[in-house]
Design an enzyme around this catalytic site. Structure first.
Site, PDB file in Angstrom:
ATOM      1  CB  CYS A 120      -1.251   0.411   0.905  1.00 24.24           C
ATOM      2  SG  CYS A 120      -2.008  -1.420   1.173  1.00 24.24           S
ATOM      3  CG  HIS A 253      -2.700   3.032   1.826  1.00 20.72           C
ATOM      4  ND1 HIS A 253      -3.841   2.803   0.755  1.00 20.72           N
ATOM      5  CD2 HIS A 253      -3.465   2.406   2.713  1.00 20.72           C
ATOM      6  CE1 HIS A 253      -3.982   1.876   0.677  1.00 20.72           C
ATOM      7  NE2 HIS A 253      -3.853   1.417   1.811  1.00 20.72           N
ATOM      8  CG  ASN A 283      -6.988  -0.740   1.670  1.00 17.61           C
ATOM      9  OD1 ASN A 283      -5.973  -0.306   0.460  1.00 17.61           O
ATOM     10  ND2 ASN A 283      -6.102  -0.777   2.822  1.00 17.61           N
TER      11      ASN A 283
HETATM   12  O1  UT7 Z   1      -3.726  -1.559   3.644  1.00 16.70           O
HETATM   13  C1  UT7 Z   1      -3.200  -1.144   4.757  1.00 16.70           C
HETATM   14  C2  UT7 Z   1      -3.549  -0.771   5.723  1.00 16.70           C
HETATM   15  N1  UT7 Z   1      -4.083  -1.579   6.480  1.00 16.70           N
HETATM   16  C3  UT7 Z   1      -5.339  -0.656   6.782  1.00 16.70           C
HETATM   17  O2  UT7 Z   1      -4.680   0.235   7.396  1.00 16.70           O
HETATM   18  C4  UT7 Z   1      -6.125  -1.894   7.906  1.00 16.70           C
HETATM   19  C5  UT7 Z   1      -6.121  -1.108   9.342  1.00 16.70           C
HETATM   20  N2  UT7 Z   1      -6.911  -1.261   9.919  1.00 16.70           N
HETATM   21  C6  UT7 Z   1      -8.130  -1.778  10.120  1.00 16.70           C
HETATM   22  O3  UT7 Z   1      -8.634  -0.858   9.460  1.00 16.70           O
HETATM   23  C7  UT7 Z   1      -9.463  -2.077  11.267  1.00 16.70           C
HETATM   24  O4  UT7 Z   1      -8.293  -2.911  11.703  1.00 16.70           O
HETATM   25  C8  UT7 Z   1      -9.860  -3.549  10.275  1.00 16.70           C
HETATM   26  C9  UT7 Z   1     -11.080  -2.369   9.676  1.00 16.70           C
HETATM   27  C10 UT7 Z   1      -9.360  -4.014  10.042  1.00 16.70           C
HETATM   28  C11 UT7 Z   1     -11.332  -4.101  11.910  1.00 16.70           C
HETATM   29  O5  UT7 Z   1     -11.756  -2.536  12.558  1.00 16.70           O
HETATM   30  P1  UT7 Z   1     -11.392  -2.369  13.846  1.00 16.70           P
HETATM   31  O6  UT7 Z   1     -12.326  -1.664  14.615  1.00 16.70           O
HETATM   32  O7  UT7 Z   1      -9.995  -2.814  14.610  1.00 16.70           O
HETATM   33  O8  UT7 Z   1     -12.415  -4.303  14.534  1.00 16.70           O
HETATM   34  P2  UT7 Z   1     -11.731  -5.780  15.756  1.00 16.70           P
HETATM   35  O9  UT7 Z   1     -10.410  -6.275  14.244  1.00 16.70           O
HETATM   36  O10 UT7 Z   1     -11.033  -5.663  16.527  1.00 16.70           O
HETATM   37  O11 UT7 Z   1     -13.047  -6.326  15.066  1.00 16.70           O
HETATM   38  C12 UT7 Z   1     -14.580  -6.280  16.244  1.00 16.70           C
HETATM   39  C13 UT7 Z   1     -15.060  -7.033  15.856  1.00 16.70           C
HETATM   40  C14 UT7 Z   1     -15.081  -8.531  16.213  1.00 16.70           C
HETATM   41  O12 UT7 Z   1     -15.472  -9.534  17.100  1.00 16.70           O
HETATM   42  P3  UT7 Z   1     -15.567  -9.591  18.635  1.00 16.70           P
HETATM   43  O13 UT7 Z   1     -14.491 -10.600  18.764  1.00 16.70           O
HETATM   44  O14 UT7 Z   1     -15.828  -8.630  19.247  1.00 16.70           O
HETATM   45  O15 UT7 Z   1     -16.752 -10.472  18.260  1.00 16.70           O
HETATM   46  C15 UT7 Z   1     -14.835  -9.673  14.942  1.00 16.70           C
HETATM   47  O16 UT7 Z   1     -15.034 -10.872  14.775  1.00 16.70           O
HETATM   48  O17 UT7 Z   1     -15.938  -7.056  14.590  1.00 16.70           O
HETATM   49  C16 UT7 Z   1     -16.086  -8.403  14.470  1.00 16.70           C
HETATM   50  N3  UT7 Z   1     -15.636  -8.742  12.939  1.00 16.70           N
HETATM   51  C17 UT7 Z   1     -16.828  -8.337  11.615  1.00 16.70           C
HETATM   52  N4  UT7 Z   1     -18.441  -8.360  11.821  1.00 16.70           N
HETATM   53  C18 UT7 Z   1     -18.386  -8.377  11.175  1.00 16.70           C
HETATM   54  C19 UT7 Z   1     -14.540  -8.405  12.013  1.00 16.70           C
HETATM   55  N5  UT7 Z   1     -14.988  -8.108  10.230  1.00 16.70           N
HETATM   56  C20 UT7 Z   1     -16.278  -8.708  10.773  1.00 16.70           C
HETATM   57  C21 UT7 Z   1     -17.320  -7.867   9.712  1.00 16.70           C
HETATM   58  N6  UT7 Z   1     -18.454  -7.868   9.421  1.00 16.70           N
HETATM   59  N7  UT7 Z   1     -16.998  -8.091   8.144  1.00 16.70           N
END
Ligand code: UT7
Length: 326
Positions: A120, A253, A283
């Site tokens: 990225c 990005h 993304n």
């Molecule tokens: O391109 C390179 C750079 N990439 C980035 O910069 C990405 C950086 N990371 C992010 O943008 C975020 O960390 C994400 C968008 C990937 C995830 O957001 P988050 O607020 O960190 O969520 P999380 O990983 O803490 O997940 C929260 C909850 C989890 O459930 P529990 O464990 O709280 O019950 C996940 O299982 O959301 C759940 N979850 C989803 N639910 C519905 C994860 N993906 C999904 C989904 N739909 N698609």
């Protein structure tokens, strides 16, 4: 002899024909037993839709279309291009490079063509390399292209990644000029963090060995991204003898609107100075910065003479910023 600088003279973009909304994607994923929702995706990322390539579309073709649009905007004929740098992590082949294939597709003869692989951060890596080569005086007119088909490496059974990414390409014509142009740029990498965002599979013995899909520790990437985007912006501002109040447009990005807004806040910039296209494109890895740049240029928001902070961050781990007077 007068100093040589590089300057952007045209921007372009290309997207696949099909935009897929969160709702449509959630319905498709539900059929596989993968549960997600428009509400979750919008709240956590700001993404509302992404473009997904039809079968048969190649990274080369998408990149070439973006390059043609950038050349048309600059008024330069393709035949005058003597350097092609393509940032991609989803090349059509292991080799030859996508840049060589785009060179042939555009009917360009001679000059240099190669890919850079910084995921990225690829576009800011490509800009930095092309700027440095132009400043040697050897190359006069470059195409710097970010082109990606991330849909090809997504695991559609992994909801933590498959809802985030999309396909697309963006390009700029960067050419020799008496005035900058590119004011300052800095690149960084920390290979000790390779495992937090990777596609680890490789081709060997006639097949794919290992995991062919993108894997990401989202929270680890999130934390690193917010920290390095802020420090990297300050570093290039210092190099250029400028401060954050002089930035007209922040173009980071496009991974997550929460990361974009957090970066703007840390730099003391209001959110209306941030170019945001992640809601429409998702993304698109190395394509996201040139796609966002072209979008804002064509909308008449970015104007000649303004200061743009282009920023990449992603797999490797890699990051960097390029400060440009447009
Ligand atoms: O391109 C390179 C750079 N990439 C980035 O910069 C990405 C950086 N990371 C992010 O943008 C975020 O960390 C994400 C968008 C990937 C995830 O957001 P988050 O607020 O960190 O969520 P999380 O990983 O803490 O997940 C929260 C909850 C989890 O459930 P529990 O464990 O709280 O019950 C996940 O299982 O959301 C759940 N979850 C989803 N639910 C519905 C994860 N993906 C999904 C989904 N739909 N698609």
């Amino acid at each position: 002899m007068a100093r040589i600088y590089s300057r952007i003279t045209g921007t372009g973009a290309a997207l696949p024909a099909r935009a897929v909304s969160n709702g449509e994607l959630a319905r498709d994923l539900a059929k596989r037993g993968v549960e997600t929702s428009d509400e979750w995706i919008v709240a956590r990322t700001g993404i509302r839709q992404r473009y997904l390539a039809e079968e048969g579309l190649t990274t080369t073709e998408l990149g070439a279309r973006a390059a043609e649009a950038a050349l048309a905007a600059s008024g330069a004929p393709a035949s005058s291009v003597d350097l092609i740098v393509v940032a991609t992590s989803t090349p059509d082949h292991i080799f030859p490079s996508t840049a060589c294939l785009i060179q042939a597709r555009l009917g360009i003869a001679g000059g240099a063509a190669f890919d850079v692989q910084a995921v990225c951060s690829g576009f800011v890596y490509g800009m930095t390399v092309a700027d440095a080569l132009i400043r040697t005086g050897v190359y006069r007119r470059a195409l710097v292209i970010g082109a990606e088909l991330f849909s090809r490496i997504l695991d559609w059974n992994d909801r933590t990644t498959c809802v985030l990414f999309g396909d697309g390409a963006g390009a700029v014509v960067l050419e020799a000029a008496n005035e900058p142009g590119v004011l300052a740029s800095r690149l960084h990498a920390d290979g000790s963090q390779a495992q937090i965002l990777c596609t680890a599979g490789r081709i060997a013995q006639g097949g794919v060995q290992g995991d062919p899909f993108l894997r990401m520790d989202g929270q680890a990437v999130f934390k690193l991204a917010v920290g390095v985007l802020d420090s990297s912006a300050r570093e290039v501002l210092a190099d250029a003898g400028m401060d954050a109040t002089q930035i007209d447009w922040l173009i980071p990005h496009q991974a997550n609107v929460r990361i974009l807004n957090a970066t703007a806040k840390k730099l003391g910039l209001s959110e209306d100075k941030v170019v945001v296209t992640v809601e429409r494109h998702g993304n698109t890895s190395a394509a996201s910065v040139p796609l966002a740049l072209d979008d804002a240029v064509r909308a008449g928001r970015i104007r000649r003479g303004q200061h743009l902070m282009l920023q990449g961050v992603g797999g490797g781990f890699t990051w960097g910023s390029v400060l440009v007077r447009f």
